[in-house]
Design a protein around this motif. Structure first.
Motif, short mmCIF file in Angstrom:
data_model
loop_
_atom_site.label_atom_id
_atom_site.label_comp_id
_atom_site.label_asym_id
_atom_site.label_seq_id
_atom_site.Cartn_x
_atom_site.Cartn_y
_atom_site.Cartn_z
N GLY A 124 -6.81 -6.40 -17.61
CA GLY A 124 -7.90 -7.21 -17.09
C GLY A 124 -7.90 -8.64 -17.62
N LEU A 125 -6.81 -9.07 -18.27
CA LEU A 125 -6.73 -10.39 -18.85
C LEU A 125 -5.78 -11.32 -18.12
CD1 LEU A 125 -6.64 -9.47 -22.64
CD2 LEU A 125 -8.55 -10.47 -21.40
N GLY A 126 -5.11 -10.83 -17.09
CA GLY A 126 -4.06 -11.62 -16.43
C GLY A 126 -4.55 -12.95 -15.92
N LEU A 127 -5.60 -12.95 -15.09
CA LEU A 127 -6.09 -14.21 -14.51
C LEU A 127 -6.84 -15.05 -15.54
CD1 LEU A 127 -7.22 -13.09 -10.94
CD2 LEU A 127 -5.07 -14.16 -11.66
N ALA A 128 -7.46 -14.39 -16.55
CA ALA A 128 -8.10 -15.16 -17.62
C ALA A 128 -7.05 -15.96 -18.39
CB ALA A 128 -8.87 -14.25 -18.55
N ILE A 129 -5.88 -15.35 -18.61
CA ILE A 129 -4.78 -16.05 -19.28
C ILE A 129 -4.28 -17.21 -18.42
CG2 ILE A 129 -2.38 -15.80 -20.03
CD1 ILE A 129 -3.08 -12.97 -20.96
N VAL A 130 -4.21 -16.99 -17.10
CA VAL A 130 -3.81 -18.06 -16.18
C VAL A 130 -4.75 -19.26 -16.31
CG1 VAL A 130 -3.58 -18.70 -13.76
CG2 VAL A 130 -2.72 -16.49 -14.54
N LYS A 131 -6.05 -18.99 -16.33
CA LYS A 131 -7.03 -20.08 -16.42
C LYS A 131 -6.86 -20.85 -17.72
CE LYS A 131 -12.00 -20.98 -16.48
NZ LYS A 131 -13.36 -20.38 -16.46
N GLN A 132 -6.67 -20.15 -18.82
CA GLN A 132 -6.52 -20.84 -20.11
C GLN A 132 -5.24 -21.68 -20.16
OE1 GLN A 132 -6.98 -18.06 -23.36
NE2 GLN A 132 -9.15 -18.53 -23.49
N ILE A 133 -4.15 -21.15 -19.62
CA ILE A 133 -2.89 -21.90 -19.64
C ILE A 133 -3.00 -23.16 -18.81
CG2 ILE A 133 -0.49 -21.85 -18.87
CD1 ILE A 133 -0.37 -18.92 -19.71
N ILE A 134 -3.57 -23.06 -17.61
CA ILE A 134 -3.69 -24.23 -16.73
C ILE A 134 -4.65 -25.25 -17.33
CG2 ILE A 134 -4.35 -25.02 -14.43
CD1 ILE A 134 -1.71 -23.46 -14.59
N GLU A 135 -5.75 -24.80 -17.95
CA GLU A 135 -6.68 -25.75 -18.57
C GLU A 135 -6.04 -26.45 -19.75
OE1 GLU A 135 -10.20 -23.54 -19.41
OE2 GLU A 135 -11.00 -23.72 -17.37
N GLU A 136 -5.13 -25.76 -20.47
CA GLU A 136 -4.40 -26.42 -21.56
C GLU A 136 -3.48 -27.51 -21.01
OE1 GLU A 136 -4.43 -26.27 -24.81
OE2 GLU A 136 -6.03 -24.78 -24.93
N HIS A 137 -3.09 -27.39 -19.75
CA HIS A 137 -2.28 -28.42 -19.10
C HIS A 137 -3.15 -29.56 -18.55
CE1 HIS A 137 0.92 -25.40 -19.25
NE2 HIS A 137 1.77 -26.33 -18.86
N GLY A 138 -4.47 -29.43 -18.68
CA GLY A 138 -5.36 -30.43 -18.12
C GLY A 138 -5.69 -30.21 -16.67
N GLY A 139 -5.42 -29.01 -16.14
CA GLY A 139 -5.66 -28.71 -14.73
C GLY A 139 -6.81 -27.74 -14.54
N THR A 140 -6.93 -27.26 -13.30
CA THR A 140 -7.98 -26.31 -12.95
C THR A 140 -7.39 -25.24 -12.04
OG1 THR A 140 -8.64 -27.66 -11.04
CG2 THR A 140 -9.82 -28.04 -13.11
N VAL A 141 -8.12 -24.13 -11.94
CA VAL A 141 -7.71 -23.04 -11.05
C VAL A 141 -8.87 -22.70 -10.14
CG1 VAL A 141 -6.02 -22.08 -12.66
CG2 VAL A 141 -8.39 -21.30 -12.76
N GLU A 142 -8.55 -22.17 -8.97
CA GLU A 142 -9.59 -21.70 -8.06
C GLU A 142 -9.02 -20.58 -7.22
OE1 GLU A 142 -9.30 -24.67 -4.27
OE2 GLU A 142 -10.22 -25.52 -6.07
N ALA A 143 -9.92 -19.75 -6.72
CA ALA A 143 -9.51 -18.58 -5.94
C ALA A 143 -10.23 -18.58 -4.60
CB ALA A 143 -9.81 -17.30 -6.70
N ASP A 144 -9.51 -18.19 -3.57
CA ASP A 144 -10.08 -18.06 -2.23
C ASP A 144 -9.57 -16.75 -1.65
OD1 ASP A 144 -11.39 -18.54 0.13
OD2 ASP A 144 -9.77 -19.77 0.96
N SER A 145 -10.49 -15.95 -1.19
CA SER A 145 -10.06 -14.62 -0.70
C SER A 145 -11.00 -14.14 0.39
CB SER A 145 -10.05 -13.62 -1.87
OG SER A 145 -9.64 -12.35 -1.41
N ARG A 146 -10.41 -13.40 1.32
CA ARG A 146 -11.18 -12.69 2.34
C ARG A 146 -10.77 -11.24 2.30
NH1 ARG A 146 -11.37 -16.61 7.73
NH2 ARG A 146 -12.35 -18.41 6.67
N GLU A 147 -11.75 -10.41 2.16
CA GLU A 147 -11.48 -8.99 2.00
C GLU A 147 -10.78 -8.45 3.26
OE1 GLU A 147 -13.83 -5.15 0.08
OE2 GLU A 147 -14.93 -6.93 0.74
N GLY A 148 -9.66 -7.78 3.02
CA GLY A 148 -8.88 -7.22 4.11
C GLY A 148 -7.84 -8.17 4.65
N GLU A 149 -7.85 -9.45 4.27
CA GLU A 149 -6.89 -10.42 4.79
C GLU A 149 -5.94 -10.95 3.73
OE1 GLU A 149 -8.76 -13.54 6.92
OE2 GLU A 149 -10.02 -12.21 8.14
N GLY A 150 -6.40 -11.09 2.50
CA GLY A 150 -5.53 -11.57 1.45
C GLY A 150 -6.23 -12.52 0.51
N THR A 151 -5.48 -12.99 -0.50
CA THR A 151 -6.03 -13.84 -1.56
C THR A 151 -5.10 -15.02 -1.80
OG1 THR A 151 -7.06 -11.93 -2.64
CG2 THR A 151 -6.80 -13.92 -3.97
N ALA A 152 -5.70 -16.18 -2.10
CA ALA A 152 -4.93 -17.39 -2.44
C ALA A 152 -5.45 -17.94 -3.76
CB ALA A 152 -5.04 -18.44 -1.34
#
Length: 516
Positions: free
Chosen positions: A466-494
């Motif tokens: 349960g830490l995979g995406l939390a680790i992603v957020k921390q790594i990208i923020e250490e780079h000075g960036g941001t993360v965001e998620a967009d998803s529709r149930e049954g269609e997919g996630t970006a």
């Protein structure tokens, strides 16, 4: 109104109000006491309509005018001082100002003329000092207290050469009585005005300050006892109101911090429970395989290889979960070093996609790569970023690993693209999308939260912490960036990773790179 303004107004009022009260008291007392004075002096009632102290002024000015007239007559026409008609006229004028006169000729014991109502003997004794004792105190032979008289002596010479004196006797008793009562009354009124004004203003000003301070003290006591639901509403706009607003903001933030801490503690407990469960499953499987190998159940080479492969797979899952826990804790305390370098993000992602195509977990899946930023780039210059190659690789693989778990359609499609956004012109946007089951709308805001894991994604063989995406957020923020998620149930996630881009600037024959 601010406290400073209130105190300023109170100081002004402490000066103005007593002065006004003193003025009113002086006016009233003067009008009351002057009526007694005019009744004693026998002046007409029309004088009572004058302003305060007008009678005293008129009294002294009248006496001064009469004395000046008598002095002029004594110097230029002393015979008039023997004329009964002139003496009667002068006596009537003196009576108006409560005065009289005595005329002495050639130091005679008996006066040549004395106004009615005045003791000639007493005046002569007072004038000559015959009634003074050895200590210099006046002594009177007539019964009762002496009258307070003021003497004004005018010396002149008669035509026959004899010396004479006019003694103007002014009765000062009414004036003295007036001031004896007037001055104590004014002083007492001034004292009462000061006490009353200062007392009232101090009470109201201090009450407006002390009452809200007591409310803040009670609120601080509530916070000290851990009761953070007690709101502070002072409904004031001064400094104390600002202090109350700061107190209320502190209470809200402290409550939020405590709630977040409790939620974090609860998440940690859930994490330990989930990790314990997920570790117990592969350990149980490994222990079962070992028992089978020891007990001779795997009596063929094929069975032994099968059990050994199962042990290897479970060990890999355990190792991955432990690595994620270690990586997250290291990122959380800021102890993980980053080695940044300038990367051509298109080239880097192209190599990453080639590596993903060799991943057995993505066998049979279609992996696509698109560089949408190349079409809008100026002069064909590559899009550069400052990144830690290894940490960025870990972030991308965590997102891909999350997508693999939810890709339930055939064919499975995973797309990695470099997007171009007008609102993010100074960033490199890496979009990783899939055609999986998607994320429920209620879970989407929490996918990057620490320790968050939707129950629908938990499977005994998932090997997820349960830490995979939390680790992603921390790594990208250490780079000075941001993360965001967009998803529709049954269609997919970006999942979109925004990294600051680097601008290549040419300086003579050298090239340097600067962040946009």
């Amino acid at each position: 109104m601010s406290i400073r303004t209130k105190l300023l107004f109170s100081y002004i009022a402490m000066i103005v109000v007593p002065v006004l009260l003193l003025g009113i008291t002086v006016t009233l007392a003067a009008n009351v006491f002057k009526q007694d004075m005019t009744s004693q002096t026998g002046q007409a009632d029309h004088h009572s309509r004058h302003v305060p102290f007008a009678e005293i002024r008129d009294l002294f000015s009248g006496r001064s005018e009469i004395a000046s007239g008598l002095r002029f007559v004594a110097q230029h026409d002393p015979k008039l001082l023997s004329d009964p008609a002139f003496l009667a006229s002068t006596e009537s004028e003196l009576a108006k100002v409560d005065a009289g006169m005595i005329i002495l000729v050639d130091k005679a014991e008996a006066p040549a003329y004395a106004s009615p109502g005045f003791s000639a003997e007493e005046v002569i004794a007072q004038l000559r000092g015959d009634n003074a004792d050895d200590n210099g105190h006046r002594r009177y032979d007539h019964p009762g207290p002496p009258r307070g008289n003021s003497l004004d002596q005018i010396d002149y010479t008669l035509p026959g050469g004899k010396s004479a004196s006019i003694i103007i006797v002014s009765d000062m008793e009414p004036v003295a009585s007036f001031f004896k009562r007037f001055i104590p009354t004014v002083l007492l009124a001034l004292l009462l005005a000061l006490v009353l004004t200062n007392g009232v203003l101090t009470f109201f000003v201090s009450r407006s300050i002390i009452k809200p301070l007591h409310a803040l003290r009670d609120a601080a006591g509530q916070i000290r006892e851990g009761r953070l639901d007690h709101a502070i509403h002072l409904q004031r706009k001064d400094e104390i109101g600002q202090l109350g607003s700061a107190f209320e903001e502190m209470r809200i933030r402290l409550k939020g911090s405590i709630n977040a801490q409790l939620q974090l503690e609860q998440s940690r407990k859930e994490l330990l429970a989930n990790i314990s469960h997920d570790l117990k499953t592969p350990i149980t499987a490994i222990q079962g395989c070992v028992d089978c190998l020891r007990g001779g159940v795997a009596d063929t080479e094929e069975k032994r290889n099968k059990y050994i492969a199962m042990i290897g797979g479970k060990t890999t899952d355990m190792n991955r979960m432990i690595e994620e826990l270690l990586l997250y804790s290291t990122l959380d305390i800021g102890k993980l070093p980053f080695r940044f370098e300038t990367l051509d993000i298109a080239e880097y992602l192209s190599l990453t996609v080639e590596e993903l195509k060799l991943d057995p977990r993505l066998s049979g899946a279609e992996i696509r790569f698109r560089n949408n930023a190349a079409a809008t780039g100026a002069g064909g210059d590559p899009l550069l970023v400052r990144a830690d190659r290894e940490k960025l690789h870990r972030a991308i693989f965590n997102v891909v690993n999350n997508s693999i778990k939810h890709m339930d359609k055939t064919p499975r499609v995973l797309t990695i693209e470099i997007a171009s956004h007008a609102s993010h012109a100074a960033t490199a946007a890496i979009v990783i999308s899939d055609n999986g089951a998607g994320i429920p709308a209620e879970a989407l805001p929490h996918v990057f939260d620490q320790f968050y894991r939707a129950e629908s994604s938990r499977r005994p063989d998932a090997g997820s912490s349960g830490l995979g995406l939390a680790i992603v957020k921390q790594i990208i923020e250490e780079h000075g960036g941001t993360v965001e998620a967009d998803s529709r149930e049954g269609e997919g996630t970006a999942i979109t990773l925004h990294l600051p881009a680097v601008q290549r600037v040419k300086l003579s024959s050298e090239e340097s790179e600067e962040p946009l």
